[in-house]
Design an enzyme around this catalytic site. Structure first.
Site, PDB file in Angstrom:
ATOM      1  N   GLU A  43      49.455   2.583  52.813  1.00 40.46           N
ATOM      2  CA  GLU A  43      50.108   3.560  51.941  1.00 40.46           C
ATOM      3  C   GLU A  43      51.554   3.125  51.775  1.00 40.46           C
ATOM      4  O   GLU A  43      52.308   3.051  52.749  1.00 40.46           O
ATOM      5  CB  GLU A  43      50.060   4.964  52.548  1.00 40.46           C
ATOM      6  CG  GLU A  43      48.815   5.738  52.208  1.00 40.46           C
ATOM      7  CD  GLU A  43      48.929   7.204  52.581  1.00 40.46           C
ATOM      8  OE1 GLU A  43      50.017   7.642  53.015  1.00 40.46           O
ATOM      9  OE2 GLU A  43      47.921   7.915  52.447  1.00 40.46           O
ATOM     10  N   ASP A 100      57.872  15.545  52.572  1.00 44.92           N
ATOM     11  CA  ASP A 100      58.357  14.586  53.561  1.00 44.92           C
ATOM     12  C   ASP A 100      59.391  15.208  54.484  1.00 44.92           C
ATOM     13  O   ASP A 100      60.316  15.893  54.046  1.00 44.92           O
ATOM     14  CB  ASP A 100      58.974  13.374  52.856  1.00 44.92           C
ATOM     15  CG  ASP A 100      57.958  12.643  51.997  1.00 44.92           C
ATOM     16  OD1 ASP A 100      56.837  12.436  52.491  1.00 44.92           O
ATOM     17  OD2 ASP A 100      58.274  12.301  50.850  1.00 44.92           O
ATOM     18  N   TYR A 130      42.617  13.182  51.558  1.00 43.70           N
ATOM     19  CA  TYR A 130      43.650  13.174  52.600  1.00 43.70           C
ATOM     20  C   TYR A 130      43.796  14.604  53.119  1.00 43.70           C
ATOM     21  O   TYR A 130      44.264  15.487  52.405  1.00 43.70           O
ATOM     22  CB  TYR A 130      44.965  12.681  51.991  1.00 43.70           C
ATOM     23  CG  TYR A 130      46.100  12.415  52.958  1.00 43.70           C
ATOM     24  CD1 TYR A 130      46.457  13.328  53.949  1.00 43.70           C
ATOM     25  CD2 TYR A 130      46.850  11.242  52.863  1.00 43.70           C
ATOM     26  CE1 TYR A 130      47.512  13.086  54.814  1.00 43.70           C
ATOM     27  CE2 TYR A 130      47.922  10.989  53.723  1.00 43.70           C
ATOM     28  CZ  TYR A 130      48.239  11.914  54.691  1.00 43.70           C
ATOM     29  OH  TYR A 130      49.282  11.676  55.542  1.00 43.70           O
TER      30      TYR A 130
END
Length: 271
Positions: free
Chosen positions: A49, A60, A174
């Site tokens: 990734e 994030d 995911y």
């Protein structure tokens, strides 16, 4: 067959759990990016990734945010990242590469233009955090060009919405192990096991688990039931102090090799 699909088929046939490291493109040092990608593969990465630096992330945590800031300050953008992927492909034609980031850089580049250039460079999939299932049409040019669009699911995903995600998922799904940002340390193995088990009964793609995976022990625990584990913040943090390309490669190998070994030991019954 897309490289992502091929790699997961190979992993399933071998009874192995996939290892997917995340690194921010251009961090810690832009000239070291391609060498770092090769080092990840040498240490056991099955997919990579590659984070696209973005100034206003929503998922994030501080470690990856700072990595993006450093890369952006050095002028790293999509054009340079695709150039690095193209260079990586001159030596590695097999390892799948997923670009992970946000929709804004893609829209600025132009979705159709980005898709064409990404495929030509050797990118296999994209994960756009702020392009959820409700906005799937926005990324249609990417899928039409042959890129796999990776979707996220989380503990808070409703049953109805999860059905839509499982139906549309490509490459792999995911699963975010907890409701929060990357790099947090609150992994509950039992909760994740239960949720992933339920998702795998519905999903048509493999299921990878990320967020909260920090070391060999946590990776092996998740590897007991996930098709792949994703590890990002802990690796990015380890790389941050690298002084040159050789140092970055060594840090990547030293960090990832024990995780690969733990996953393989679990699969062989040695753990």
């Amino acid at each position: 067959m897309n490289r992502i699909d091929r790699r997961f088929a190979e992993l399933k046939a071998a009874g192995r759990t996939g290892l997917i490291p995340f690194v921010t493109a251009g961090d810690p040092l832009p000239p070291a990016t391609v060498a770092l990608m090769h080092a990840l593969v040498e240490a056991g990465a099955d997919l990579i990734e590659l984070g696209v630096p973005f100034s206003d992330p929503m998922a994030d945590g501080p470690v990856i945010q700072h990595a993006s800031e450093r890369a952006l300050a050095r002028g790293v953008g999509l054009a340079k990242i695709l150039e690095w992927v193209r260079e990586f492909r001159t030596r590695d034609a097999a390892t799948p590469i997923v670009l992970m980031g946000y929709l804004n850089p893609v829209e600025i580049h132009g979705a159709a233009c980005f898709a064409r250039e990404a495929v030509e460079a050797g990118v296999d999939g994209v994960l756009l955090v702020d392009c959820p299932i409700e906005e799937i049409d926005t990324a249609a040019p990417l899928r039409e060009a042959g890129l796999r669009q990776i979707f996220l699911a989380a503990p808070t995903t409703t049953d109805a919405r999860l059905g839509r995600v499982c139906e549309a998922a490509q490459g792999f799904l995911y699963y975010v192990s907890f409701a929060g940002i990357t790099g947090a340390d609150r992994l509950s193995q039992d909760d994740v096991r239960t949720r992933v088990g339920a998702i795998k009964q519905r999903a048509r793609t493999p299921v990878a688990v990320g967020f909260g995976v920090r070391d060999a022990a946590s990776a092996a625990a998740i590897g007991e039931f996930a098709d792949a584990v994703v590890i990002g913040s802990a690796l990015v943090e380890r790389l941050a102090a690298a002084t040159d390309a050789d140092d970055a490669r060594a840090r990547a190998r030293d960090f990832l090799a024990p995780i690969r070994a733990a996953l393989d030991a679990r699969g062989s019954g040695e753990a």
